[in-house]
Design an enzyme around this catalytic site. Structure first.
Site, mmCIF file in Angstrom:
data_model
loop_
_atom_site.group_PDB
_atom_site.id
_atom_site.type_symbol
_atom_site.label_atom_id
_atom_site.label_comp_id
_atom_site.label_asym_id
_atom_site.label_seq_id
_atom_site.Cartn_x
_atom_site.Cartn_y
_atom_site.Cartn_z
ATOM 1 N N ASP A 241 0.832 -1.202 0.000
ATOM 2 C CA ASP A 241 0.000 0.000 0.000
ATOM 3 C C ASP A 241 0.866 1.252 0.000
ATOM 4 O O ASP A 241 1.762 1.383 0.834
ATOM 5 C CB ASP A 241 -0.894 -0.027 1.244
ATOM 6 C CG ASP A 241 -1.983 1.020 1.225
ATOM 7 O OD1 ASP A 241 -2.429 1.412 0.138
ATOM 8 O OD2 ASP A 241 -2.409 1.420 2.329
ATOM 9 N N HIS A 242 0.614 2.154 -0.907
ATOM 10 C CA HIS A 242 1.302 3.455 -0.981
ATOM 11 C C HIS A 242 2.823 3.347 -1.063
ATOM 12 O O HIS A 242 3.543 4.076 -0.394
ATOM 13 C CB HIS A 242 0.894 4.362 0.182
ATOM 14 C CG HIS A 242 -0.467 4.927 0.019
ATOM 15 N ND1 HIS A 242 -0.716 6.068 -0.704
ATOM 16 C CD2 HIS A 242 -1.672 4.486 0.457
ATOM 17 C CE1 HIS A 242 -2.012 6.314 -0.695
ATOM 18 N NE2 HIS A 242 -2.617 5.349 -0.009
ATOM 19 N N HIS B 195 -8.018 9.621 4.589
ATOM 20 C CA HIS B 195 -7.385 8.590 5.428
ATOM 21 C C HIS B 195 -7.340 8.962 6.905
ATOM 22 O O HIS B 195 -6.421 8.591 7.609
ATOM 23 C CB HIS B 195 -5.968 8.309 4.936
ATOM 24 C CG HIS B 195 -5.911 7.587 3.621
ATOM 25 N ND1 HIS B 195 -4.835 6.872 3.237
ATOM 26 C CD2 HIS B 195 -6.803 7.448 2.623
ATOM 27 C CE1 HIS B 195 -5.035 6.356 2.051
ATOM 28 N NE2 HIS B 195 -6.247 6.687 1.650
ATOM 29 N N GLY B 196 -8.298 9.738 7.358
ATOM 30 C CA GLY B 196 -8.359 10.095 8.778
ATOM 31 C C GLY B 196 -7.383 11.171 9.203
ATOM 32 O O GLY B 196 -7.261 11.469 10.382
ATOM 33 N N GLU C 191 -2.647 6.190 -7.811
ATOM 34 C CA GLU C 191 -3.415 7.263 -7.199
ATOM 35 C C GLU C 191 -3.331 8.525 -8.047
ATOM 36 O O GLU C 191 -2.280 8.867 -8.570
ATOM 37 C CB GLU C 191 -2.868 7.557 -5.798
ATOM 38 C CG GLU C 191 -3.551 8.714 -5.106
ATOM 39 C CD GLU C 191 -2.999 8.981 -3.713
ATOM 40 O OE1 GLU C 191 -3.163 10.109 -3.241
ATOM 41 O OE2 GLU C 191 -2.398 8.081 -3.102
ATOM 42 N N ASP D 57 2.384 4.938 -5.483
ATOM 43 C CA ASP D 57 1.873 6.270 -5.189
ATOM 44 C C ASP D 57 2.828 7.300 -5.768
ATOM 45 O O ASP D 57 3.710 7.798 -5.104
ATOM 46 C CB ASP D 57 1.719 6.451 -3.685
ATOM 47 C CG ASP D 57 1.046 7.766 -3.328
ATOM 48 O OD1 ASP D 57 0.814 8.589 -4.241
ATOM 49 O OD2 ASP D 57 0.758 7.969 -2.143
#
Length: 188
Positions: free
Chosen positions: A81-82, A181-182, A130, A103
């Site tokens: 991820d990322h 993402h918070g 992304e 990313d």
């Protein structure tokens, strides 16, 4: 069973369901996610994000994620991820990850992702990319609007997304439509 992101997304589309994706930093986390997925008989995505290297290195947890996914009775995608550096994408692919997210959202549109797609193709892995910005770090490079709101340019432009997916051959696209993402700049 270890499968690609594309396989999980195709299955989700056929079943008209959403698939959970969970960032993993421990053996107990892997066991909990796979146990729940198997109990429900649903596919799942195990993820590792490079930001978690200080908690547990990819070289330690990655092979465990792949091994446990292979033994699972449900479809499991093991996803980086990322990843923002091609070196960590290669490391994940070499250990058996079936999907990577490159990313490159801070790079110019034309440079973003083509090399990652070619690299993942050598392993038969899926690629997510992304367009737009998903968090405080990225917003800081884009700027802020009134009262800390992200400016319009941080959102994914649908026409640019269509051109980008056609140009790169990615399997999945992380779009920014107000999600962060918070990492909120102000109270939501």
């Amino acid at each position: 069973m270890l499968v690609s992101m594309k396989a999980v997304l195709d299955l989700a589309d056929a079943k008209k369901i959403a698939v959970g994706a969970f960032n993993i930093t421990s053996l107990e986390g892997i066991q909990a996610v796979l146990g729940a997925a198997e109990e429900l008989g649903q596919p799942v995505i195990l993820q590792f994000a490079p930001v978690h290297e200080s908690i547990i290195p990819l070289k330690v947890i990655g092979p465990v994620m792949v091994m446990m996914a292979e033994k699972s009775s449900v479809p499991v995608c093991v996803h980086l991820d990322h990843g923002d550096k091609l070196e960590i994408l290669r490391e994940a692919l070499e250990m058996g990850f079936t999907s990577v997210m490159y990313d490159g959202s801070v790079l110019p549109f034309e440079e973003n992702t083509r090399i990652a797609v070619e690299m993942a193709g050598d392993w038969g892995a899926s690629v997510e990319a992304e367009i737009g910005a998903m968090g405080r770090q990225e917003f800081s490079s884009v700027g802020e609007g009134e009262e800390g709101e992200a400016v319009e340019s941080c959102y994914t432009d649908p026409e640019q997304a269509r051109a980008f997916t056609g140009l790169t051959g990615i399997d999945a696209l992380a779009c920014s439509f107000g999600t962060v993402h918070g990492l909120y700049l102000t109270t939501p």
